[in-house]
Design a protein around this motif. Sequence first.
Motif, short mmCIF file in Angstrom:
data_model
loop_
_atom_site.label_atom_id
_atom_site.label_comp_id
_atom_site.label_asym_id
_atom_site.label_seq_id
_atom_site.Cartn_x
_atom_site.Cartn_y
_atom_site.Cartn_z
N ASP A 16 12.60 1.78 11.26
CA ASP A 16 12.63 0.49 10.57
C ASP A 16 11.42 -0.32 11.00
O ASP A 16 11.08 -0.39 12.18
N GLU A 18 8.50 -3.78 9.56
CA GLU A 18 8.39 -4.99 8.75
C GLU A 18 8.33 -4.66 7.26
O GLU A 18 8.82 -5.40 6.43
N GLU A 19 7.71 -3.52 6.95
CA GLU A 19 7.59 -3.10 5.55
C GLU A 19 8.89 -2.55 4.99
O GLU A 19 9.00 -2.24 3.81
N GLY A 20 9.91 -2.43 5.86
CA GLY A 20 11.15 -1.78 5.49
C GLY A 20 11.25 -0.45 6.22
O GLY A 20 10.63 -0.24 7.25
N ARG A 21 12.01 0.45 5.69
CA ARG A 21 12.14 1.76 6.32
C ARG A 21 10.87 2.58 6.05
O ARG A 21 10.40 2.65 4.91
N GLU A 99 5.65 5.01 3.12
CA GLU A 99 6.90 4.55 2.51
C GLU A 99 7.98 5.62 2.64
O GLU A 99 7.73 6.81 2.43
N ASP A 102 14.11 7.25 -0.30
CA ASP A 102 15.53 7.58 -0.11
C ASP A 102 16.00 8.42 -1.30
O ASP A 102 15.91 8.01 -2.45
#
Length: 264
Positions: A16, A18-21, A99, A102
């Motif tokens: 995890d 700041e940009e997300g997962r 990135e 998912d």
Amino acid sequence: MFRSLEWRTNSIKVEDAEEGRVLIKEFDVVKPTLIFTLYNIACFVDNLLNLSIVKTEDYYFPSLRERVENEVKAREILSGLGVKCPKIHWRKENVICMEYIDGKTVLELYRDGSLEEVYDVSKRIGFEVRKVHEAGYAFVDCRAENYIMRDNGEIYRLDLEFFTKKTRFRSLCDIVTYDVSILGLSEDKCMTAIRGFHDGYGRKLSKTELAYISLFSSIYPLSLKEGVDEIANRASNALTLLKESIKDLNLLKLLKSLTSKMEE
């Protein structure tokens, strides 16, 4: 089982941020060296069989720096071709942060999905690979595990470190690695996926590709820790492909014809 021979050539972590997962990929040196030693041996044999032993353009041994750069350059090229890839957040000498996508790998999707889904997804991938080849590039490693599908149906291409300019042998590698990677599926799904891929790509398997698939499939289970069922499926599906190629070549008719002439 045979973990040291696993095809995964890098360390992969999901974190995890700041940009997300994000997915952090740390590039290894040893395993790719072994893999590309085998690749270049196969390339030598292929050139020998095609009477082009002095042809050097097919040989390929990317350095660590080149593999990292390939990940970046490939995204620039593939985005222009409509092929989706995870965005890169940052990179260092031998590490890339990208990135996190998912979803399911296409191989997992094939195992769980219907025959209609298997055919549709495989055809889409075959069409994308054809576009990449027509643009003058190749993945070299085009296994089904290197594609992931989101819930919305978008397919993303992963692992671009071997992306390079196309040659005849590198294009052949894309087709062979894809087909070999799905031989562990049940026969109906395997043959459906192969049919879909080649319908999308625009042509059937060649005799040369069938020969390489048969050879490579015999060592593939060592790298993926496949179970007994997958290994059995792999052997059965490889045999089915060989039988189909014999029918296409009418070798059985030829043998019967020769036998009857000898009896006369």
